[in-house]
Write a protein that holds these residues in place. Structure first.
Motif, PDB file in Angstrom:
ATOM      1  N   UNK A  92       0.815  -1.223   0.000  1.00  0.00           N
ATOM      2  CA  UNK A  92       0.000   0.000   0.000  1.00  0.00           C
ATOM      3  C   UNK A  92       0.844   1.267   0.000  1.00  0.00           C
ATOM      4  N   UNK A  93       2.144   1.136   0.247  1.00  0.00           N
ATOM      5  CA  UNK A  93       3.013   2.308   0.314  1.00  0.00           C
ATOM      6  C   UNK A  93       3.132   2.893   1.693  1.00  0.00           C
ATOM      7  N   UNK A  94       2.556   2.231   2.715  1.00  0.00           N
ATOM      8  CA  UNK A  94       2.682   2.693   4.106  1.00  0.00           C
ATOM      9  C   UNK A  94       3.955   2.075   4.701  1.00  0.00           C
ATOM     10  N   UNK A  95       5.091   2.621   4.298  1.00  0.00           N
ATOM     11  CA  UNK A  95       6.369   1.990   4.611  1.00  0.00           C
ATOM     12  C   UNK A  95       6.711   2.047   6.094  1.00  0.00           C
ATOM     13  N   UNK A  96       6.376   3.129   6.767  1.00  0.00           N
ATOM     14  CA  UNK A  96       6.669   3.246   8.196  1.00  0.00           C
ATOM     15  C   UNK A  96       5.892   2.196   8.989  1.00  0.00           C
ATOM     16  N   UNK A  97       4.625   2.005   8.627  1.00  0.00           N
ATOM     17  CA  UNK A  97       3.816   0.988   9.288  1.00  0.00           C
ATOM     18  C   UNK A  97       4.383  -0.404   9.039  1.00  0.00           C
ATOM     19  N   UNK A  98       4.874  -0.638   7.827  1.00  0.00           N
ATOM     20  CA  UNK A  98       5.478  -1.932   7.505  1.00  0.00           C
ATOM     21  C   UNK A  98       6.690  -2.194   8.394  1.00  0.00           C
ATOM     22  N   UNK A  99       7.550  -1.212   8.555  1.00  0.00           N
ATOM     23  CA  UNK A  99       8.732  -1.382   9.410  1.00  0.00           C
ATOM     24  C   UNK A  99       8.363  -1.471  10.883  1.00  0.00           C
ATOM     25  N   UNK A 100       7.271  -0.834  11.255  1.00  0.00           N
ATOM     26  CA  UNK A 100       6.761  -0.979  12.624  1.00  0.00           C
ATOM     27  C   UNK A 100       6.465  -2.452  12.917  1.00  0.00           C
ATOM     28  N   UNK A 101       5.811  -3.128  11.975  1.00  0.00           N
ATOM     29  CA  UNK A 101       5.475  -4.531  12.163  1.00  0.00           C
ATOM     30  C   UNK A 101       6.713  -5.417  12.182  1.00  0.00           C
ATOM     31  N   UNK A 102       7.701  -5.085  11.382  1.00  0.00           N
ATOM     32  CA  UNK A 102       8.954  -5.841  11.394  1.00  0.00           C
ATOM     33  C   UNK A 102       9.635  -5.698  12.751  1.00  0.00           C
TER      34      UNK A 102
END
Length: 253
Positions: free
Chosen positions: A107-117
């Protein structure tokens, strides 16, 4: 502050036996038993909502819809598992983190993706290795208003840095996306220090995350799945505030 992490990492072979042992999956299944009626109700309610989201979005984005469906269900199972001091939270959290991170990148929500990582490596894996990770937790209140200021300053610096970093990417929602990651880091720090006030941060974070995924959906990059799951998180936070068994009733003064 980092004693639990140090203990697991320095005794990794011993802790690995918590997973690779006879009857592990039976034990894991039993971790889903004995929860409160509200917990099962929230799980069932979320599942129905996730089905609706899957049906609504599958025709347009089938792969993303399936991944979001899995992440939306397991993320709620993880949060409710935490509320019930259940060992299921580790696996549910790890798999949902992978799914939500994948959805975030798509979706392009990169900060949220790294939050989950970050959740995956610094929380979920440790919960899997140490089934007693949440045993005997006693929340502590802030000792003075100075602690509010310290954590507020930490959040402000974190947000500025994260916003700058992700503004260099193609993130189309960098304001809300970076805000959510900064709040997640602050909430995690409060959780690590077992501060009662973390629930204010997690509750506000749920509201802004709902706003992020609503904006994502309206711009054609997502669906209802994570809007629904984070709405359930918000309801669970309210339960934590007001329940007789909630976090606020298990506090060291």
């Amino acid at each position: 502050m980092f004693d639990r992490y140090k203990d697991v990492l320095t005794h990794l072979p011993e802790y690995s036996h918590n997973v690779f042992r006879k009857g592990y999956f039976t034990w894991l299944l039993n971790q889903c038993k004995g929860w409160g009626a509200l917990s099962y109700l929230l799980l069932a309610f979320n599942f129905v909502l996730q089905i609706i989201s899957l049906v609504q979005s599958f025709g347009q984005t089938p792969l993303q819809s399936i991944i979001a469906f899995i992440g939306g269900n397991l993320s709620v199972a993880c949060v409710i598992g935490i509320s019930n001091r259940s060992g299921i939270q580790g696996w549910a959290g790890a798999i949902s983190a992978i799914c939500i991170a994948t959805t975030g990148f798509m979706a392009g929500n990169f900060a949220t993706a790294w939050e989950q990582i970050g959740y995956l490596f610094f929380l979920d894996l440790f919960c899997i290795l140490d089934p007693k990770w949440n045993d005997n937790i006693q929340a502590e209140k802030f000792s003075s208003w100075v602690e509010w200021i310290k954590y507020g300053i930490f959040f402000g610096f974190a947000w500025v840095i994260i916003y700058f970093i992700f503004s260099l990417t193609s993130d189309p929602r960098v304001f809300l996306d970076s805000l959510n990651l900064a709040m997640a880091i602050t909430g995690s720090l409060l959780e690590l220090n077992r501060k009662r006030e973390q629930y204010y941060v997690w509750t506000i974070s749920s509201i802004f995350t709902i706003a992020l995924w609503t904006q994502t959906m309206l711009q054609g990059d997502g669906n209802f799945a994570l809007i629904f799951s984070y709405s359930i998180f918000f309801l669970n936070d309210m339960y934590a505030f007001f329940s007789a068994r909630g976090w606020f009733r298990n506090t060291v003064q």
